[in-house]
Structure formats: C-alpha cells, structure tokens
Design a protein around this motif. Structure first.
Motif, short mmCIF file in Angstrom:
data_model
loop_
_atom_site.label_atom_id
_atom_site.label_comp_id
_atom_site.label_asym_id
_atom_site.label_seq_id
_atom_site.Cartn_x
_atom_site.Cartn_y
_atom_site.Cartn_z
N GLY A 345 37.74 39.81 31.79
CA GLY A 345 38.34 38.59 33.82
C GLY A 345 39.40 38.43 32.97
O GLY A 345 39.57 37.35 32.83
N GLU A 346 40.69 38.68 33.97
CA GLU A 346 42.07 38.74 33.99
C GLU A 346 42.29 37.00 34.70
O GLU A 346 42.15 37.05 36.31
N GLY A 347 42.56 36.53 34.38
CA GLY A 347 42.80 34.84 34.62
C GLY A 347 44.32 34.97 35.39
O GLY A 347 44.99 34.02 35.98
N ALA A 348 45.34 35.30 34.15
CA ALA A 348 46.91 36.00 34.46
C ALA A 348 47.21 37.03 35.52
O ALA A 348 45.99 37.32 36.05
N ASN A 349 48.26 37.10 36.73
CA ASN A 349 47.98 38.13 37.14
C ASN A 349 48.91 39.33 36.06
O ASN A 349 49.49 40.04 35.75
N MET A 350 48.09 40.42 36.68
CA MET A 350 48.26 41.85 35.51
C MET A 350 48.81 41.48 34.46
O MET A 350 49.41 41.58 33.86
N PRO A 351 47.36 40.78 33.23
CA PRO A 351 47.59 40.68 31.59
C PRO A 351 47.25 41.68 31.17
O PRO A 351 48.43 42.22 30.23
N SER A 352 47.06 42.50 31.89
CA SER A 352 46.57 44.25 31.22
C SER A 352 47.12 45.29 31.60
O SER A 352 47.05 45.37 32.68
N THR A 353 47.73 46.16 30.73
CA THR A 353 48.62 46.72 30.88
C THR A 353 48.19 48.57 30.98
O THR A 353 46.57 48.17 31.61
N PRO A 354 47.56 49.27 32.35
CA PRO A 354 46.89 50.45 32.50
C PRO A 354 46.65 51.01 31.59
O PRO A 354 45.08 51.62 31.50
N GLU A 355 47.07 51.37 30.28
CA GLU A 355 45.94 51.82 29.21
C GLU A 355 44.99 50.78 29.05
O GLU A 355 44.26 51.63 28.60
N ALA A 356 45.34 49.67 29.14
CA ALA A 356 44.81 49.09 28.57
C ALA A 356 43.39 48.65 29.21
O ALA A 356 42.07 49.47 29.29
N ILE A 357 43.37 48.81 30.82
CA ILE A 357 42.34 48.97 32.09
C ILE A 357 42.22 50.21 31.73
O ILE A 357 40.43 50.34 31.80
#
Length: 449
Positions: A345-357
């Motif tokens: 669950g992303e609590g920050a704004n865009m914390p996961s890179t596209p590759e991670a997603i």
C-alpha cells in the motif's frame, strides 16, 4: 514497457517535449496514459476537444523568490512554487512540501497525481501542489517562522477558500502550517479558516487530520486483504519512513493486529523483531526530531540499525512505502516477492517505480497505488474545510468514521472500475480510469477553458 494507445503516443511526446527534464512528471503522465487506452477504446470522444492535452497542462504555474534571514543575520534565498493544476471539480487542493529536492517538475508530478486522487475521494476539490527547496531540518523555530512568513507573503495573493487551499506535506507539519496561517491572517485581515488545512485544533483544525493519510492507507490495504479473505491480524509489516504518514500507518496496523518490524529515515532503517515501540518512535521523531538510529541506541539488544541499506530487504507480509517518490525499485520489489509479500500500500506519492509495479502485478501481489491508497489525508482535509465552512467541530470518532467510509468507497470504486474495463484486481488501472473519468466529465461540462 507497456504500449500506449496510438492516439496517446503523440500527446505523451508533446508533454515530454514541453516539459523537458521533468522526469517525475513524465513518469506520472505515462503511468496514467497506460490505463487510458481502455477508456479511449470504449469512449473515443474523450480524445476530442484536446481534453487529454488540457488535463496534462496545469491551469497556472507560480514560481517566486523567498528571501529570509537566519538567526545569525545572514540572508538566504530559496525558490517557492505553486502549481494550480486543475479546478474542474472544485478549488485547487494539495500540500506544500519543504525539501531540498523540490523543483517545478516534482511539484507538477505531485499536482497531476493530486488531481486524480482528489477526484477519487468524491469530494468537491480540484488538484494542486506547492513547496520550496528549503530544508527545515536543523533550523530553529524562529528561522522556520521567518521562512514561512516570507513564503506566505508571496503565496497569499494566490490563495482563498474558494480558490486554492494548501495543506502540509514533507517538511511541513503543524508548526509550519501555524506560521503560514498566522501570516495569511495578518496580510488579509480576515480569519479565513478554510484557506489552509492541517491546522491545529486550537484554531480550526480537524480531529483525525494528523492521522488521516496513514490511517487511510491502512484502511485501503485492509479492504484489499478482505477481498482474499485475509486481514492485517498476525501479519508482519514493514513501513518505510518515520514521518507523519509512516507513524500513523504503524499505529493503525497495530490496532488491526499487525506487527510492524521495521521503519526508516533518509539515513537508514531499524529492525525490531519484537515489533516497533510506537510511543518511543513517536517521541524520537515528533518531539525530539532525531534520527531513527536513536531508537536502536535506546532499545539496545534485539534492535538493529542498518545505515544506507534498503528497508525492503526485511522480509514481510505487507509493505507500506510511506517516505518519498521512487523509493521502491524493481530490484526491491523482486526481493519483497521472493520473501513472500502479499500486499503493498503506497502511503507516499508514487513511491514505487514503474518496474516495481510491474513486478508486483506479475506476481499477483495486491497493490494499492498512492492516488487511491493515500487519499485519506486530502479527504480529511476536505472534511476540515467542511467543518470550517459550518463553524463546526466534529469528534475524532465522527471524523474517523467518515474517513473509513471514504476509503472503502475509493477501494470499491477502483475495484469495480478495473473489473468493468477488463482488468480485475488491477487497482492501478481502476484508480487511473475512475479519477480520469470524473475530471474529464466535469471539464467537458464546463466547455473549452
């Protein structure tokens, strides 16, 4: 990298050309565009009237000088920003960030994300974001006050409860909001309580606003887990960061029966296998304003502090990235999947890179994107505006109950939209499409403006 709909490729190319070097903004736009091909296929009229181009172009971008004097009498110059991105649904609404990394590209990406996030809440608020490349860390209260007063002296002319309503973000908490509100009141000679949210309870703030982003993210992940017949109860959790969002994510996870074993700051992370002592970490971060390494020093045996490492190396069932953008990479995601993560669950704004997603989605990990999962903060800000307009003050329980309902509704909207567009369980697509459609419909109704 997923292919874009052919109608969207030239629009993305134009965005990149017109906003050269703003890589976070390019990333945010592309991520939304990857979902919109499904919408264009069903509703080709959304490609008319330059609607998508208009959504990608902020209505107004403000950049200004912020001069201030430190305690030694030395004058400093910082740069302030406010990007008023989209007001189709209501007044611009979004936080103010004080951090050395702040630039116009960062603020534009945040404002773009905020537009869709705010739409998902169902509240009548548009999207905006602001900030400055000022670092409050290590500065005295008097220095922070002088900076906030200088910042608000310029920004005040662009604000108003029916125009633009900022809140806090990284580096901007209750202290900074108080100084800015005081300066706004002084400049305007009006007690316009609804012009800033995240205020203290003594001057128009809302109960549960401090907790709202972290609580809301936890409610969203709880709803995702429930779709698989699970809950936080007994789950091992890792929360990156140790600021406002992270602290109250940890608090609500513990209330739901989960165990948080690690958290971090920009210098490193701590691991406490017995479970993070919430009161101690709050004391260190909120009162003493010290580093997480102090937690390990005070706790002693059984607690590890790892400087400069990746918190995502810590095995967990649930990961909650709650620090900053692009903190969780594709490699980190592979490590989490290998170690058995079941939900993110992303609590920050865009914390996961596209590759991670992509790694999470390929592994069928439940993934709550920030524009949906961390919308609880802005939703409660809108509830604060509602209380200010009514000259009212709600109880904590009343406000949290509204927050819980809003987060469940956001989850269900994302899930149902993903199902409707042929991607069941894809919360990224569901959030992007649902937010886009709400903004697009309002923009079309208002004409070409």
């Amino acid at each position: 990298m997923p292919q874009l709909d052919e109608k969207l490729e030239p629009i993305l190319a134009q965005v990149i050309h017109r906003n050269a070097g703003e890589v976070e903004f390019h990333q945010a736009v592309r991520e939304v565009f990857e979902s919109l091909g499904h919408v264009i296929a069903k509703r080709p009229d959304y490609a008319d009237e330059a609607l998508i181009e208009r959504i990608c172009e902020p209505e107004r971008q403000i950049i200004f000088r912020v001069p201030w004097t430190d305690d030694k009498g030395q004058v400093h110059i910082n740069r302030g920003f406010r990007v008023q991105f989209n007001s189709a649904l209501g007044p611009y609404k979004g936080g103010i960030r004080f951090h050395p990394s702040v630039n116009v590209g960062i603020i534009k990406f945040l404002g773009f994300e905020q537009t869709f996030k705010n739409a998902l809440t169902g509240m009548p608020i548009g999207g905006g974001k602001g900030g400055a490349d000022f670092n409050p860390r290590g500065r005295s209260d008097a220095e922070v006050m002088r900076f906030c007063q200088s910042f608000m002296t310029e920004l005040s002319r662009h604000l108003g409860e029916h125009t633009d309503v900022p809140a806090g973000d990284i580096g901007v908490g209750g202290r900074e909001i108080g100084y800015m509100f005081g300066q706004y009141k002084r400049l305007t000679n009006r007690y316009e309580a609804g012009v800033l949210t995240g205020k203290g309870l003594s001057y128009g703030g809302s109960r549960a606003r401090t907790e709202a982003t972290g609580y809301g993210n936890t409610y969203f992940v709880q709803s995702m887990l429930e779709t698989k017949g699970m809950s936080f109860d007994g789950k091992r959790c890792v929360v990156s960061g140790s600021g406002n969002v992270a602290l109250y994510t940890m608090e609500k996870i513990m209330a739901f029966g989960g165990k948080v074993v690690a958290c971090s700051d920009s210098n490193g992370y701590i691991v406490d296998e017995k479970g993070i002592d919430l009161e101690l970490i709050k004391e260190i971060k909120e009162v003493r304003r010290e580093r997480v390494s102090e937690y390990a020093r005070l706790k002693g045996a059984g607690t590890q502090y790892i400087p400069d490492g990746s918190i995502w190396d810590v095995p967990c069932d649930v990961a909650m990235p709650s620090a900053t953008q692009n903190e969780l990479t594709g490699k980190d995601a592979q490590t989490l999947v290998k170690n058995g993560v079941i939900a993110v669950g992303e609590g920050a704004n865009m914390p996961s890179t596209p590759e991670a997603i992509r790694v999470f989605q390929d592994a069928k990990v439940l993934f709550g994107p920030g524009k949906a999962a961390n919308a609880g903060g802005v939703a409660t800000s809108a509830l604060e505006m509602q209380q200010n307009a009514a000259r009212d003050s709600w109880t904590f329980e009343q406000t949290e109950a509204r927050l819980a309902t809003i987060m469940r509704n956001i989850h269900d909207t994302c899930a149902e939209t993903a199902e409707e567009f042929g991607a069941p369980g894809n919360y990224v697509m569901g959030a992007n499409i649902a937010g886009f459609v709400r903004v697009a419909e309002a923009m079309r109704a208002l004409g070409v403006i």
